[in-house]
Scaffold this motif. Structure first.
Motif, PDB file in Angstrom:
ATOM      1  N   GLN A 284       0.823  -1.211   0.000  1.00 23.43           N
ATOM      2  CA  GLN A 284       0.000   0.000   0.000  1.00 23.43           C
ATOM      3  C   GLN A 284       0.861   1.266   0.000  1.00 23.43           C
ATOM      4  O   GLN A 284       0.580   2.228  -0.730  1.00 23.43           O
ATOM      5  N   LEU A 285       1.907   1.257   0.816  1.00 20.37           N
ATOM      6  CA  LEU A 285       2.796   2.421   0.856  1.00 20.37           C
ATOM      7  C   LEU A 285       3.511   2.618  -0.473  1.00 20.37           C
ATOM      8  O   LEU A 285       3.657   3.746  -0.958  1.00 20.37           O
ATOM      9  N   LEU A 288       0.994   4.014  -2.960  1.00 17.34           N
ATOM     10  CA  LEU A 288       0.734   5.429  -2.696  1.00 17.34           C
ATOM     11  C   LEU A 288       1.889   6.301  -3.167  1.00 17.34           C
ATOM     12  O   LEU A 288       1.688   7.389  -3.704  1.00 17.34           O
ATOM     13  N   VAL A 291       1.819   6.426  -7.123  1.00 18.77           N
ATOM     14  CA  VAL A 291       0.710   7.285  -7.556  1.00 18.77           C
ATOM     15  C   VAL A 291       0.994   8.741  -7.203  1.00 18.77           C
ATOM     16  O   VAL A 291       0.731   9.657  -7.987  1.00 18.77           O
ATOM     17  N   GLY A 292       1.566   8.956  -6.009  1.00 21.20           N
ATOM     18  CA  GLY A 292       1.903  10.317  -5.587  1.00 21.20           C
ATOM     19  C   GLY A 292       2.934  10.963  -6.489  1.00 21.20           C
ATOM     20  O   GLY A 292       2.882  12.171  -6.747  1.00 21.20           O
TER      21      GLY A 292
END
Length: 318
Positions: A284-285, A288, A291-292
């Motif tokens: 998940q990190l 993120l 995507v970030g």
């Protein structure tokens, strides 16, 4: 037939240790090319000072006053190698028939210019300089460079292996490049998308004579990230694929849990739970973060900020 007006663009950042030697070498090469009739006497050597903190701009100014073949562009602050190269190309394109960009430390063989000119005269708009080998690099640099090109190719980026920013571009190719408005520049991936006829010239690399390389490990990693996120959405698709696989694994775990429940085998397992939490959390990190990175690029591009500002120019018209 008119002789080619050739501009040589050398981006400089804290290069006072090598600048005099570099100037002597490129001046000698230009003198030979002009005397042999390969290029016009109007050809120039253009230094681009990328916000250096040492005497780089003072030396460029001194060279300009000493010999009319030298000219200079002084950026208002450090904007990075790619922007410095672009500033030189955009400054030279109005007067040059062709422009060659090369690093100021001259680790790239200046004698490859002759073959680049031959390719240009035969109709090529872009001629890429590609190094023969990496004998002068340390083991870490070799491994990271190989990994960089492999990763870029896996991610769908059209880059030439062992090509840095040593290349010849025609006036037409630079005009086309000027139509690209990306703030996050990755010229190695951008220029092949222009099209036009291109070719390759191979050269040997020599060891740096003085000073230090400006490409640290952190800069190389940042450069690779810029290249991937500027030209490929494969990382996001990779996340989607991982998410789908995790969904299948989760369905399997749910089915196993239900079966164990009805069989009376529902003893909690700390190890499996602990590993699952760490695995899902790290994925998940990572997702993120990737995507970030793309969102950040969109944010920077949406501002339409200028890529560089020119503080002063040293130019002498004949």
């Amino acid at each position: 037939m008119e002789k080619t007006i050739l501009y040589l663009v050398l981006p400089c950042y804290n290069e006072e240790a090598v600048l005099y030697d570099t100037a002597a070498v490129v001046e000698g090469k230009y003198r030979d090319l002009i005397q042999s009739g390969r290029i016009s006497a109007e050809s120039k050597i253009l230094f681009v000072n990328d916000g250096s903190k040492d005497r780089t701009w003072e030396i460029i100014t001194e060279l300009f006053h000493r010999n009319p073949v030298f000219c200079g562009v002084n950026l208002s602050r450090n904007r990075g190698h790619q922007n410095a190269v672009l500033a030189g190309l955009m400054t030279a394109k109005e007067k040059a028939d062709a422009v060659i960009s090369i690093d100021a430390d001259l680790q790239q063989d200046i004698n490859a210019v002759d073959e680049m000119l031959t390719k240009f005269e035969s109709g090529c708009d872009v001629v890429y300089g590609v190094r023969n080998a990496r004998d002068t690099d340390g083991m870490i640099k070799k491994v990271t460079a190989l990994g960089f090109y492999k990763l870029m190719q896996m991610m769908g980026c059209e880059v030439l292996k062992n090509h840095a920013d040593y290349r010849l571009m025609s006036k037409r190719a630079i005009e086309s490049l000027s139509e690209y408005n990306e703030v996050n520049l990755f010229l190695r991936g951008l220029i092949p998308t222009i099209g036009y006829k291109s070719d390759i010239v191979y050269f040997d690399v020599r060891e740096r004579q003085a000073g230090e390389s400006k490409y640290t490990m952190s800069k190389m990693l940042g450069f690779a990230m810029d290249g991937i996120t500027s030209f490929s959405i494969k990382p996001i698709r990779f996340i989607t694929a991982i998410g789908f696989l995790m969904l299948l694994v989760s369905i399997g775990i749910i089915i196993q849990t239900i079966v164990e429940h009805y069989l009376g085998m529902t003893v909690p397992g700390w190890s499996s739970l602990h590993c699952a939490l760490w695995l899902i959390g790290s994925i998940q990190l990572m997702a993120l973060g990737i995507v970030g990175e793309y969102i950040g690029k969109i944010y920077m591009e949406s501002k339409h900020r200028p890529r560089y500002h020119i503080e002063s120019v040293l130019w002498r018209d004949e």
